[in-house]
Design an enzyme around this catalytic site. Structure first.
Site, PDB file in Angstrom:
ATOM      1  N   ASP A 391       0.863  -1.176   0.000  1.00 56.42           N
ATOM      2  CA  ASP A 391       0.000   0.000   0.000  1.00 56.42           C
ATOM      3  C   ASP A 391       0.909   1.239   0.000  1.00 56.42           C
ATOM      4  O   ASP A 391       1.607   1.502   0.989  1.00 56.42           O
ATOM      5  CB  ASP A 391      -0.863  -0.054   1.278  1.00 56.42           C
ATOM      6  CG  ASP A 391      -1.913   1.043   1.324  1.00 56.42           C
ATOM      7  OD1 ASP A 391      -1.689   2.093   0.680  1.00 56.42           O
ATOM      8  OD2 ASP A 391      -2.922   0.852   2.016  1.00 56.42           O
ATOM      9  N   HIS A 392       0.876   1.976  -1.096  1.00 55.39           N
ATOM     10  CA  HIS A 392       1.818   3.087  -1.249  1.00 55.39           C
ATOM     11  C   HIS A 392       1.509   4.248  -0.295  1.00 55.39           C
ATOM     12  O   HIS A 392       2.319   5.157  -0.133  1.00 55.39           O
ATOM     13  CB  HIS A 392       1.797   3.574  -2.703  1.00 55.39           C
ATOM     14  CG  HIS A 392       3.088   4.164  -3.169  1.00 55.39           C
ATOM     15  ND1 HIS A 392       4.137   4.442  -2.310  1.00 55.39           N
ATOM     16  CD2 HIS A 392       3.526   4.521  -4.391  1.00 55.39           C
ATOM     17  CE1 HIS A 392       5.142   4.948  -2.986  1.00 55.39           C
ATOM     18  NE2 HIS A 392       4.798   5.020  -4.262  1.00 55.39           N
ATOM     19  N   ARG A 393       0.347   4.208   0.355  1.00 52.12           N
ATOM     20  CA  ARG A 393       0.052   5.266   1.331  1.00 52.12           C
ATOM     21  C   ARG A 393       0.913   5.115   2.574  1.00 52.12           C
ATOM     22  O   ARG A 393       1.184   6.069   3.293  1.00 52.12           O
ATOM     23  CB  ARG A 393      -1.431   5.212   1.745  1.00 52.12           C
ATOM     24  CG  ARG A 393      -2.389   5.571   0.638  1.00 52.12           C
ATOM     25  CD  ARG A 393      -3.815   5.285   1.055  1.00 52.12           C
ATOM     26  NE  ARG A 393      -4.030   3.869   1.347  1.00 52.12           N
ATOM     27  CZ  ARG A 393      -5.183   3.362   1.781  1.00 52.12           C
ATOM     28  NH1 ARG A 393      -6.215   4.161   1.991  1.00 52.12           N
ATOM     29  NH2 ARG A 393      -5.302   2.074   1.993  1.00 52.12           N
TER      30      ARG A 393
END
Ligand code: CAO
Length: 421
Positions: A391-393
């Site tokens: 998850d790039h967040r």
């Protein structure tokens, strides 16, 4: 104080109806008309309310059981002696209701929720009767909605978000996002219509939610596992002399736990309500298990406390429980990170979809031989292809790359030193 038994009520023509949800626990205090269990037939789901007030002594059924009218749901300790007489069962197990019970019957009828359908992976959906009613009034199926509350429970806000995600506003009009094919399939030849299997119905919305809401990045890596494979295939029992069969997955799990300890961002979840990151101090790995019923993702708990052999055994046991549909619903929740291994089947790299609320997933392909240049010489090495989605967040690219490098080290030529710690 008397003991009261709550039985499955008259369900019309329905037989062998599946229990999809147990909404109460032993020791819990319930009031009359509190929902106890949810039953689901081919056509509808219904919550069974309590006919008594009291403390639950023993629950006699569990999720997955098939029940019929008159079967014992649970017994409770009731203070109200007069209540005791309201529901009795005759020899034919027919339930006789007194006039006072009409009210509970009406409430039960009101609680009917229509079509059966998807939930989170392998699990069922819990929501209060009020939320179910709210969803029903908006034409939504609560089983399709991802719950943001504890253990995936659906709130009113989740229902609203779901409705928002299902509709598009065009020219001031609200339209449901259903793509209609220009030509029907049968116009091009013979077709066959089949029901989508239940487990696939359950996992579908969860996958859509993950794919559409989480900004996925997938990083691929080739790991040289030559020494690890030599070691794995030479394992034997010291006393019996028999070969010990452990699949590469047990070693990979051990390496993954070590990586999670080093990179805590991968053992995390987003708390969307408080806008915080939850760091988990436990190491419960999820494993994608291919079953005749569809994909399931049970968790193996406390993998950090297991030996490689124990992990192998736990994997066998858990996947067997899934394939026989004997796994407890709770075992699909509370994971650190998931491994999706296609190594026993084939293929190299792929894009695994994160299993929320987790923030990363490790995909494993089938190992293959590759000629590589090593110390100036061309030599054949055993390569394991991995695909890490995150998850790039929460995780940035550099950390994703470091995680892969770390895994390579844990499974590479110094695996014995790395995994021993
Ligand atoms: N490379 C080469 N061989 C591998 C391997 C790999 N990465 N992983 C496993 N193997 C071998 C094993 O050693 C075993 O060989 P033997 O039969 O010679 O002992 C064989 O493949 C079968 O292994 P397995 O699949 O039974 O066991 P596992 O521990 O690797 O996996 C489980 C267990 C439950 C994960 C697996 O059975 C399964 O269900 N896999 C499918 C998961 C899936 O569907 N993922 C996709 C999810 S997204 O749709």
């Amino acid at each position: 104080m008397t003991s009261a038994k709550i039985l499955v009520p008259d369900m019309g023509d329905f037989k062998d109806v599946e229990v999809i949800e147990v909404l109460v626990k032993e020791g819990q205090q319930v009031k009359k008309n509190d929902s106890l269990i949810t039953l689901e037939s081919d056509k509808s789901s219904v919550e069974v309310p309590s006919t008594h007030e009291g403390m639950i002594e023993k629950i006699n059924i569990k999720v997955g059981n098939k029940v019929n009218q008159g079967d014992l749901i649970l017994s409770l300790k009731s203070e109200n002696k007069t209540e005791e007489k309201k529901v009795t069962v005759n020899k034919d197990k027919k339930i006789e209701r007194k006039v006072e019970d009409k009210k509970s019957e009406e409430i039960k009828k009101k609680k009917e929720i229509i079509p059966t359908a998807p939930t989170s992976q392998g699990g069922t959906k819990s929501a209060s009767p009020k939320v179910r009613k709210f969803a029903r009034e908006l034409g939504a199926n609560v089983l399709e909605i991802s719950g943001s509350q504890r253990a995936g429970r659906v709130s009113e806000e989740d229902v609203k978000n779901f409705i928002r995600s299902q509709v598009a506003v065009s020219g001031g009009r609200v339209e449901k996002k259903i793509h209609k094919e220009e030509y029907s399939h049968e116009e091009f030849g013979e077709i066959e219509l089949k029901d989508i299997p239940r487990v696939k119905k359950l996992s579908g919305p969860q996958l859509v939610r993950s794919w559409t809401e989480i900004p996925h990045v997938t990083q691929h890596e080739e790991i040289d596992i030559t020494e690890m494979e030599q070691f794995r295939s030479s394992l034997y029992d010291y006393y019996s002399g028999e070969m010990i069969k452990v699949t590469p997955l047990a070693f990979i799990s051990k390496a993954l736990v070590s990586a999670l300890k080093t990179f805590p961002n991968f053992n995390a979840s987003i708390d969307p309500i408080h806008n915080k990151i939850i760091y988990k101090k436990y190491f419960h790995l999820g494993f994608a298990v291919d079953t005749p019923h569809g994909l399931m993702v049970p968790k193996v708990r406390n993998v950090d406390q297991m030996s490689i052999k124990e992990i192998g055994e736990a994997l066998k046991k858990t996947s067997k429980l899934c394939r026989e549909l004997k796994i407890d619903k709770k075992e699909f929740f509370g994971g650190s990170m998931t491994i999706s291994s296609l190594g026993g089947i084939g293929g190299t790299f792929f894009t695994p979809i994160i299993n929320p609320p987790e923030v990363a997933i490790l995909g494993i392909g089938k190992s293959f031989d590759k000629l590589v240049r090593l110390k100036g010489k061309i030599t054949s090495r055993k390569i394991l292809p991995i695909s890490l989605s995150y998850d790039h967040r929460i995780i940035d690219g550099a950390e994703g790359a470091r995680f892969c490098v770390y895994l390579s080290e844990c499974l590479g030529k110094d695996f014995a030193f790395k995994l021993a710690v």
